[in-house]
Design a protein around this motif. Structure first.
Motif, PDB file in Angstrom:
ATOM      1  N   GLY A 287       0.826  -1.199   0.000  1.00  0.00           N
ATOM      2  CA  GLY A 287       0.000   0.000   0.000  1.00  0.00           C
ATOM      3  C   GLY A 287       0.859   1.248   0.000  1.00  0.00           C
ATOM      4  N   PRO A 288       0.273   2.413  -0.288  1.00  0.00           N
ATOM      5  CA  PRO A 288       1.042   3.665  -0.266  1.00  0.00           C
ATOM      6  C   PRO A 288       1.370   4.089   1.164  1.00  0.00           C
ATOM      7  CG  PRO A 288      -1.271   4.127  -0.694  1.00  0.00           C
ATOM      8  CD  PRO A 288      -1.135   2.629  -0.679  1.00  0.00           C
ATOM      9  N   ASN A 289       2.577   4.617   1.372  1.00  0.00           N
ATOM     10  CA  ASN A 289       2.931   5.167   2.680  1.00  0.00           C
ATOM     11  C   ASN A 289       3.153   6.667   2.558  1.00  0.00           C
ATOM     12  OD1 ASN A 289       5.624   5.642   1.803  1.00  0.00           O
ATOM     13  ND2 ASN A 289       6.237   3.578   2.413  1.00  0.00           N
ATOM     14  N   LEU A 290       3.457   7.310   3.663  1.00  0.00           N
ATOM     15  CA  LEU A 290       3.556   8.772   3.639  1.00  0.00           C
ATOM     16  C   LEU A 290       4.702   9.256   2.744  1.00  0.00           C
ATOM     17  CD1 LEU A 290       6.060   9.660   5.733  1.00  0.00           C
ATOM     18  CD2 LEU A 290       4.317   9.198   7.447  1.00  0.00           C
TER      19      LEU A 290
ATOM     20  N   PHE B  93       1.379  -4.626   5.946  1.00  0.00           N
ATOM     21  CA  PHE B  93      -0.030  -4.309   6.159  1.00  0.00           C
ATOM     22  C   PHE B  93      -0.355  -3.072   5.309  1.00  0.00           C
ATOM     23  CE2 PHE B  93       1.127  -6.642  10.015  1.00  0.00           C
ATOM     24  CZ  PHE B  93       0.070  -7.546  10.115  1.00  0.00           C
ATOM     25  N   PRO B  94      -0.854  -3.258   4.099  1.00  0.00           N
ATOM     26  CA  PRO B  94      -1.024  -2.170   3.131  1.00  0.00           C
ATOM     27  C   PRO B  94      -1.790  -0.951   3.641  1.00  0.00           C
ATOM     28  CG  PRO B  94      -1.390  -4.288   2.087  1.00  0.00           C
ATOM     29  CD  PRO B  94      -1.238  -4.566   3.546  1.00  0.00           C
ATOM     30  N   ASN B  95      -2.826  -1.195   4.464  1.00  0.00           N
ATOM     31  CA  ASN B  95      -3.593  -0.087   5.033  1.00  0.00           C
ATOM     32  C   ASN B  95      -3.180   0.222   6.467  1.00  0.00           C
ATOM     33  OD1 ASN B  95      -5.325   0.516   2.817  1.00  0.00           O
ATOM     34  ND2 ASN B  95      -6.454  -1.374   3.266  1.00  0.00           N
ATOM     35  N   GLY B  96      -2.373  -0.658   7.042  1.00  0.00           N
ATOM     36  CA  GLY B  96      -1.892  -0.442   8.400  1.00  0.00           C
ATOM     37  C   GLY B  96      -2.759  -1.028   9.490  1.00  0.00           C
ATOM     38  N   ASP B  97      -4.041  -1.296   9.173  1.00  0.00           N
ATOM     39  CA  ASP B  97      -4.959  -1.749  10.218  1.00  0.00           C
ATOM     40  C   ASP B  97      -5.531  -3.148   9.968  1.00  0.00           C
ATOM     41  OD1 ASP B  97      -6.531  -1.146   8.054  1.00  0.00           O
ATOM     42  OD2 ASP B  97      -7.799   0.326   9.077  1.00  0.00           O
TER      43      ASP B  97
ATOM     44  N   LEU C  73      -0.432   5.304   4.328  1.00  0.00           N
ATOM     45  CA  LEU C  73      -1.155   6.558   4.082  1.00  0.00           C
ATOM     46  C   LEU C  73      -2.567   6.525   4.663  1.00  0.00           C
ATOM     47  CD1 LEU C  73      -0.156   9.123   2.729  1.00  0.00           C
ATOM     48  CD2 LEU C  73      -1.215   8.378   0.606  1.00  0.00           C
ATOM     49  N   ASN C  74      -3.136   5.346   4.714  1.00  0.00           N
ATOM     50  CA  ASN C  74      -4.468   5.177   5.280  1.00  0.00           C
ATOM     51  C   ASN C  74      -4.525   5.651   6.732  1.00  0.00           C
ATOM     52  OD1 ASN C  74      -7.223   4.001   5.384  1.00  0.00           O
ATOM     53  ND2 ASN C  74      -6.290   2.517   6.748  1.00  0.00           N
ATOM     54  N   LEU C  75      -3.438   5.440   7.488  1.00  0.00           N
ATOM     55  CA  LEU C  75      -3.415   5.845   8.894  1.00  0.00           C
ATOM     56  C   LEU C  75      -3.145   7.335   9.046  1.00  0.00           C
ATOM     57  CD1 LEU C  75      -1.590   2.828  10.594  1.00  0.00           C
ATOM     58  CD2 LEU C  75      -4.030   3.186  10.188  1.00  0.00           C
TER      59      LEU C  75
END
Length: 478
Positions: A30-33, A96-100, A137-139
């Motif tokens: 997933g995308p990160n910051l 964890f692509p979305n972090g959660d 990025l989701n977080l």
């Protein structure tokens, strides 16, 4: 000079996943910051775009140096230099692509397993940073680390990683440069906080309450990871990682001296005290009260922080700054924060002052305060390398390292328990602050420019061969 390093000294180098891997959306990542930061330069600020638009902007981390596909070649080159240790990080959004999520991305787990397998092949010890500015990025969209929910999401990620690689890794760093959240510029990269009105990395809007809440949440998350890690493998060792902003008073004026002491306490000692000593120091309680800073801190948090202290101390060191009450003096840049210009020091093209003796001072300062083993996990010089006929003559980098290693030896002679050194960087990376490739740090040159153009071919710089000799002679041949 007789430079006596311990027989088992850990020589190596360092990188971070978001600055080398690339493959930003490959195999389930997933995308990160970092993936939302547009390229910039020393003069052009890096723009932050929550909605990633590759048609409009160039994002350096999306390809970086494509370590994702070149890792075997890169590790082989590190082995040729003689590395005993390699400091690296695990990209949260690759696992964890979305972090959660509750279950991890298997392709991500497999990638790092292959990295560790390759390192083992060459007897290189991994030193793993669990969180190195790589929040999904989701977080970020729920407030980043200022949201207490993120503690549990991180702990789930850390627990999975610690368990998955329990037989591959011994040395862990829960957070990179955790103290950067004592400054406003730390909001985005370190806290995953995007305050309203923030458009660029260098010029962020700040809410100290939110920022110190984020730092507190990281302290709690780190402690939980340490406690869980020791249950998973009693041989695990955990280290704090401090961006050491070493400061001197510009003048002997008592007000300059006092302000310097206060800056050192806030920027450097605060986070080290929490993670090594296990409690909030007295001066921070006073600082919070005077600045009307409030955040949620429970009795359980305090208990966890006391229990989950780190075993060793690591820090980054690039330069020193001067502190003064005089607002009219010439200013210089630095890693996270700048300061007043020191008339006795030279500076790089990016206006970072070069101070090898400051490293010896810092090592003594840190060891005197904590008395635990120390590793220098970042130290280096960003410079424009001239690439001609497959060769890079970087005498300036060799000079920088030579003088700093001499001071490391003197600190060891002073009695400091220095156990390892991982310069920044093992190989050229995307610069965090500017997003440039032209600001090069590595012993290995990568043929890619600020626009992502190039062959990605790797070349050995003169510093590569020099550092190889340093390691083989255990610091005797400088």
């Amino acid at each position: 000079m007789n430079t006596k390093f311990p027989k088992n000294f850990l020589w190596g180098g360092a990188t971070a996943a978001n600055q080398v891997e690339g493959a930003w959306d490959l195999n389930g990542k997933g995308p990160n910051l970092a993936d939302a930061m547009v390229a910039g330069s020393h003069k052009v600020e890096r723009k932050i775009t929550l909605d990633i638009n590759e048609d409009k902007y160039y994002y350096p981390s999306h390809v970086a140096i494509d370590h994702y596909h070149y890792y075997k070649e890169d590790i082989k080159l590190m082995a040729e230099m003689g590395y005993k240790v390699y400091r690296m990080s695990i990209g949260w959004a690759r696992i964890f692509p979305n972090g959660d999520e509750e279950k991890p991305n298997q392709e991500g787990l497999k990638f790092y397993k292959e990295i560790f397998k390759e390192l083992k092949k060459y007897n290189i010890e991994p030193l793993v940073t669990i969180y190195h500015n790589e929040m999904p990025l989701n977080l970020v969209k729920i407030g980043g680390w200022s949201n207490r929910k993120v503690i549990d999401y991180y702990v789930n990620f850390a627990k999975f990683v610690l368990n998955e690689y329990k037989d591959d890794v011994t040395y862990w760093i829960p957070f990179n440069e955790i103290n950067d959240l004592t400054t406003g510029v730390g909001n985005w990269n370190h806290g995953g906080i995007l305050n309203e009105g923030t458009e660029t990395f260098q010029n962020q809007k700040d809410d100290p309450n939110k920022r110190f809440a984020a730092l507190h949440n990281q302290f709690v998350a780190s402690a939980k990871a340490v406690i869980i890690g020791r249950e998973i493998n009693k041989n695990f060792k955990f280290g704090t990682m401090i961006c050491h902003i070493t400061v001197y008073p510009l003048t002997p004026h008592p007000d300059d001296v006092l302000l310097t002491q206060q800056e050192d306490q806030l920027r450097n000692c605060f986070s080290g005290d929490v993670q090594i000593k296990g409690y909030y120091p007295y001066f921070m309680k006073n600082y919070f009260e005077k600045n009307n800073i409030k955040f949620e801190c429970t009795d359980e948090d305090i208990k966890l922080i006391k229990e989950g202290v780190c075993d060793f101390y690591t820090f980054s060191y690039y330069m020193t700054n001067c502190i003064t009450i005089n607002k009219e003096v010439t200013q210089v840049s630095g890693n996270i924060m700048g300061g007043a210009k020191n008339p006795y020091l030279k500076a790089t093209e990016w206006n970072w002052q070069i101070d090898p003796v400051g490293l010896r001072y810092t090592l003594n300062h840190v060891y005197d305060r904590y008395g635990v083993p120390i590793m220098i996990t970042e130290n280096g010089i960003g410079a424009k390398d001239v690439f001609e006929n497959g060769e890079i003559h970087d005498d300036y980098r060799i000079d920088y390292y030579r003088e700093h290693i001499k001071q490391m030896a003197l600190a060891i002679e002073d009695g400091v328990d220095l156990v390892g050194y991982t310069p920044w960087t093992a190989i050229d990376v995307v610069s965090c602050s500017t997003g440039e490739m032209a600001k090069r740090y590595g012993f290995i040159y990568v043929d890619v420019d600020d626009k992502g153009k190039g062959t990605l071919k790797r070349y050995k710089k003169d510093s590569f061969y020099w550092y190889k000799d340093v390691i083989s002679s255990n610091g005797e041949k400088l």
